[in-house]
Scaffold this active site. Structure first.
Site, mmCIF file in Angstrom:
data_model
loop_
_atom_site.group_PDB
_atom_site.id
_atom_site.type_symbol
_atom_site.label_atom_id
_atom_site.label_comp_id
_atom_site.label_asym_id
_atom_site.label_seq_id
_atom_site.Cartn_x
_atom_site.Cartn_y
_atom_site.Cartn_z
ATOM 1 N N GLY A 64 0.831 -6.503 -7.856
ATOM 2 C CA GLY A 64 0.135 -6.780 -6.603
ATOM 3 C C GLY A 64 -0.601 -8.107 -6.658
ATOM 4 O O GLY A 64 -0.151 -9.057 -7.300
ATOM 5 N N SER A 65 -1.740 -8.164 -6.023
ATOM 6 C CA SER A 65 -2.446 -9.444 -5.889
ATOM 7 C C SER A 65 -2.985 -9.989 -7.209
ATOM 8 O O SER A 65 -3.373 -11.154 -7.283
ATOM 9 C CB SER A 65 -3.605 -9.306 -4.906
ATOM 10 N N THR A 66 -3.024 -9.163 -8.266
ATOM 11 C CA THR A 66 -3.480 -9.699 -9.554
ATOM 12 C C THR A 66 -2.477 -10.734 -10.063
ATOM 13 O O THR A 66 -2.766 -11.490 -10.985
ATOM 14 C CB THR A 66 -3.626 -8.598 -10.614
#
Lengths: 379, 640
Positions: free
Chosen positions: B326-328
């Site tokens: 995801g956004s990590t």
């Protein structure tokens, strides 16, 4: 025309050759082989068809081969010595590419029904070639460095090929067998001393290499060395063979437990009981008397060969006989030393006794060469 | 060859001389062989006869004590305890069913167990002892010992058995041992004779399995004289073996315990790395299980309960679990863009809330859009469109190369079971795997850590540590072996310029501390421990629906990565809560607490929390049932 050919008229012909055979040698070889049949019968638990009968058939073929080789003039063998060496060398190379793999090593060539171990052939061919080489080389040159280098290469090329299989036992036998011929031919003792010193240094280096990234031997070979130095360290693992072999041997006592009564070998405590470790069965069942008798028979074979070599005026014949007798000596001495715990286990069979396909036939054919040298000796 | 008479004569005399020398040498060797025969067969014959006869002298192996495993402070993680057991040997027992019947009057052995035992005794070689019962009480054990003369072939033995004092906390890292199975034996080329000892314990998973060779040690041996019933009469000789090597892990058991407790009931995983040397300080996978159950032989119902639990307690989510990051993953895309030079640190992209590509709309999580954002702001607010735009310019292969440089999509060699490789996809990979061309939509999905991208929590922790230090931090789990420290090579520089890393770090700091930071609520208030982080929410399903409206297993995964202190980074943490929902609410507070515990070296002071979070933190810590250091055995105590 050699000295030998100049005395052709003294060489026996036709059936007279039979008379001139080295008969004591024939009887001694047969006696040793018979001991082998008995032991193979015993370790098979009284079943002759397992090992004893095939071995007898091979012995028959081998004896016939010995007579045929023996009645063929020795100069024929001398003339094809270099060829024999080349063929054996080619076969050794072939085994690298097409050889069957067994027990972690590449040793056999399947030639129809025959299972040929070129390294067995090489043991004889090497001796033949070296004998022929020294027959050709004027004796005063044998110790010149260049003329020492040539036979050294002749020995080391097949040795290297055998080592890559890998077969340490045969490699050792090739080097020692070759060295015996060189020694007999009169190469200066200085060379042997130097090589011996180098070998000691090499052994030291090899042992040092263990565990480093330039390790020179396989792990299983190091393990065998460990086992040799202290078989008790791993009694159920690699040391098992040695421990059980020694127990079997020692428990034979003076006269043994009697034929077919050996417990160690019959209860399957012993691995490879019909091949490399067959001597332990003999020692267990016939005791010291049996084991020592076999040693006497072997020594007799060597003695008759040596005598034959010393009385033969032909250089090729003498060197060939000494070389083949020496190789034969190495066979049984290494095997006995190995099962008695005097040497690491290197996988050398007991000659003429161990169950072994072509090895026995090749060995008997080699004795044919000894016979040929004896029959056709100048008188 | 023509030779003169003289030459021939010389040659002959040389051969004669050398031949005789050879004969002499051979005679000497034959004499040695004969003497050896004499020694063995005549002088030592009785001794060998004794060894051979009825094998009245037997060699018994002494199993070595398995190496102990400690945490970084010397707390015992895996130890050995005394185990009383009874074995039976077929060749000495003779009539096994009768002997077993007698034994059943002394020990509680069920009908089915007895039948199984008989079958096993028959299957094993006659000389191999088979365990009848183990973990006996002292009373039961002595009952058998006293009656031993009436029970041929039965032998009461004291052995060592594995014990994990910290139970579930280390179940996934250290793993467990179990009896050697036929399958285990078939996998080993040249099995150690030790493995044939009945119920010998072999590492099955985790460090126990991966470091088996170190932990096992070498067997000692006893030479014993036995009577015809196989009972030992006396010991003739003894060679002690070598115990296995003791291992010290890099893990801090208190932090590990806290991490497990903080993850609570969630199906989650957390990894804490010391960024200065790669030491894994904690690596937790939740829920866990008690490894001691497996050592003793787990019961059917217990095992079924573990297998059927939808939170998968047996799986090690920290290294085996692969999730879309995801956004990590946005730090990876941003760094790749900065390295490739397609954007500068201050360049902005306008986010209208979506982009159109090939007739498809790719939405930002914020439908109304973020307006103009630069790298720092894009991280702070986790703007998706920014990454959609830059990723197209960078290309997937450069993004994935950056991911691998940062430790995502590469296997990290840790002595744990099934360490996953993850996936940083490339065009070539898709062509090979699916036989299809890479699409621009794939790049867009990958840019925000969705689509084909897969990472384990371990990899995300490594990624964070590398961003924090600009060095190729390599995770490690073994701190010392038998008291000898495992050297830590200094981590290589990654070759990333400070000018690229600085805006990334600034963005991660803003995530926690900026006015619009997505994880502002989970920041650390203490200035000396100021943290940087990044939230992530990875979709499990494709449709956008409110998380609360769907069943648990369809909810989004919540992810969070962080490090602190920002000025001089010490620890990096990654954390995932499976199906937890949003990263900022479900994962960030947990990760922050674990990070704080690591920084504070214990339960963190309330002053470190933002004012609004203090009451909640206090309540949480009061409720938490942390392990009491007084009860944990340490390296100082005996090898019991």
């Amino acid at each position: 025309m050699s000295y030998l050919e100049s005395n052709l008229k003294t060489v026996p012909a036709g059936l007279r050759k039979v008379l001139y055979l080295n008969w004591p040698l024939v009887f001694l070889l047969a006696a040793v082989a018979c001991t082998g049949f008995l032991m193979l019968y015993s370790v098979a638990g009284g079943d002759p068809t397992t090992w004893a009968e095939p071995q007898m058939k091979r012995f028959g073929v081998g004896m016939a081969a010995m007579l045929i080789v023996g009645f063929t003039p020795i100069w024929f063998w001398r003339n094809i010595s270099a060829l024999a060496y080349l063929i054996a060398l080619l076969l050794l190379v072939a085994v690298e590419f097409f050889g069957a793999i067994g027990m972690g090593a590449q040793r056999w060539l399947e030639l129809g029904p025959l299972r040929l171990q070129p390294s067995e052939l090489m043991k004889v061919a090497l001796v033949m070639f070296l004998a022929a080489f020294y027959d050709w080389l004027p004796p005063e040159r044998v110790s010149r460095p260049l003329w020492v280098l040539v036979p050294a290469v002749i020995i080391l090329v097949p040795t290297f090929l055998v080592l890559t299989q890998p077969d340490l036992g045969t490699a050792v036998m090739l080097v020692l067998g070759g060295a015996i011929v060189m020694f007999a031919a009169g190469v200066s003792l200085w060379y042997f001393g130097t090589v011996a010193a180098l070998v000691v240094a090499l052994i030291f280096t090899v042992m040092e290499s263990r565990g480093t990234d330039w390790q020179l031997l396989h792990d299983y070979q190091f393990k065998r060395i460990d086992t040799f130095l202290d078989p008790a360290a791993d009694p159920l693992g690699a040391g098992y063979n040695i421990m059980q072999a020694q127990i079997a041997l020692g428990s034979g006592g003076w006269s043994g437990r009697g034929f077919m009564q050996g417990t160690q070998s019959h209860l399957n405590f012993l691995p490879e009981k019909h091949t490399d470790f067959i001597f332990t069965t003999l020692a267990e069942e016939f005791g010291f008397v049996g084991a020592f008798s076999l040693l006497v028979l072997y020594t007799g074979i060597i003695a008759f060969c040596l005598y034959s070599a010393l009385v033969n005026k032909d250089r090729y014949s003498s060197l060939l006989t000494i070389g083949i007798a020496g190789t034969f000596f190495l066979f049984f001495a290494i095997n006995m030393a190995m099962v008695m715990g005097l040497m690491p286990v290197v996988g050398v069979p007991l000659p003429l006794v161990s169950y072994g396909g072509t090895a026995m036939m090749i060995l008997l054919a080699a004795f044919g060469l000894v016979q040929s040298a004896h029959v056709h000796r100048p008188r | 060859m023509k030779r003169t008479q003289k030459q021939t004569q010389e040659s002959r005399s040389t051969i004669t001389r050398r031949g005789l020398l050879l004969g002499g040498a051979q005679a000497a060797i034959v004499a040695v062989l004969a003497l050896r025969m004499r020694k063995m067969q005549l002088e030592q014959a009785d001794e060998y006869r004794l060894l051979a006869d009825g094998n009245s002298v037997k060699i018994r192996l002494i199993p070595p004590a398995r190496g102990l495993i400690y945490d970084r402070n010397g707390a015992l993680v895996a130890g050995n305890e005394q185990n009383y057991r009874v074995t039976i040997t077929r060749e000495d027992a003779g009539d096994v069913p009768t002997v077993l019947g007698d034994l059943r009057r002394l020990l509680p052995i069920s009908e089915t167990d007895a039948a199984e035992l008989l079958a096993e005794v028959k299957r094993r070689p006659p000389h191999a002892p088979v365990t009848v019962a183990d973990r006996l009480s002292w009373e039961e054990f002595s009952r058998v010992a006293v009656n031993a003369p009436a029970l041929p072939g039965v032998s009461p033995e004291v052995g060592l058995s594995r014990l994990y004092p910290l139970g579930p906390d280390f179940a996934h890292v250290v793993g467990y041992v179990g009896p050697v199975s036929d399958y285990d034996l078939s996998q080993i080329e040249n099995p150690d004779p030790l493995l044939s000892i009945p119920k010998f314990q072999l590492g099955k998973t985790g460090v126990e399995a991966k470091m088996e060779e170190d932990l096992r040690g070498h067997a000692g041996q006893r030479r014993v004289e036995v009577n015809s019933a196989g009972r030992e009469m006396r010991e003739l000789g003894r060679v002690e073996g070598d115990p296995g090597a003791n291992l010290q892990l890099t893990i801090d058991y208190r932090l590990q315990n806290y991490a497990h407790k903080r993850l609570g009931e969630e199906s989650a995983a957390a990894v804490v790395i010391d960024v200065t040397n790669g030491d894994i300080m904690a690596i937790a996978s939740n829920p866990s299980f008690d490894p001691n159950l497996f050592v003793r032989g787990i019961s059917g119902p217990d095992y079924r309960a573990l297998m059927e639990n939808d939170h998968r307690p047996l799986a090690d989510k920290s290294v085996q679990g692969l999730y879309p990051p995801g956004s990590t993953y946005k730090m990876v895309t941003a760094l790749a863009a900065l390295e490739a030079g397609v954007i500068g640190a201050e360049d902005t992209v306008r986010c209208p809330g979506y982009i159109e590509m090939g007739g498809r709309r790719f939405h930002c999580w914020k439908r109304s859009g973020h307006g103009h954002v630069n790298v720092v702001q894009s991280l702070e607010q986790s703007c998706d469109v920014f990454y959609y735009e830059v990723a197209q310019k960078v290309g997937i292969d450069k993004i994935s190369a950056m991911a691998r440089k940062l430790g995502v999509g590469v296997r990290h060699e840790l002595p744990m079971s099934a360490v996953a490789e993850g996936l940083a996809p490339t065009k070539a990979w898709k062509q090979e795997r699916y036989g299809k061309d890479w699409l621009i939509g794939d790049t867009i999905n990958s840019s925000i850590g969705q689509g084909y991208v897969l990472a384990s929590p371990l990899q995300l922790a490594v990624m964070t540590a590398r961003i924090a230090t600009a060095r190729a931090v390599v995770p490690r789990l073994i701190r010392s072996r038998d008291g000898v420290e495992v050297p830590v090579p200094e981590a290589e520089p990654l070759g990333l310029e400070e000018a690229w890393l600085e805006p990334i770090r600034r963005g991660m700091i803003a995530v926690m501390n900026g006015q619009r930071g997505t994880a502002r609520a989970a920041r650390i208030a203490a200035a000396e421990w100021k943290m940087a982080g990044k939230t992530g929410t990875s979709q499990v399903r494709s449709a956008v629906v409110d998380n609360k409206a769907v069943p648990w297993e369809q909810r989004d995964h919540a992810l969070f990565v962080c490090y602190a202190p920002v000025d001089n980074p010490k620890y990096a943490v990654s954390l995932i809560v499976e199906h937890g929902g949003g990263g900022s609410s479900a994962a960030a507070p947990l990760a922050r607490d674990i990070l704080l515990f690591a920084l504070a070296g214990g339960v963190p002071p309330l002053a470190a929390y933002p004012e609004g979070a203090r009451a909640k933190a206090r309540a949480l810590h009061e409720e938490m049932d942390l392990v009491d250091p007084e009860t944990v055995p340490t390296s100082g105590s005996s090898r019991a």
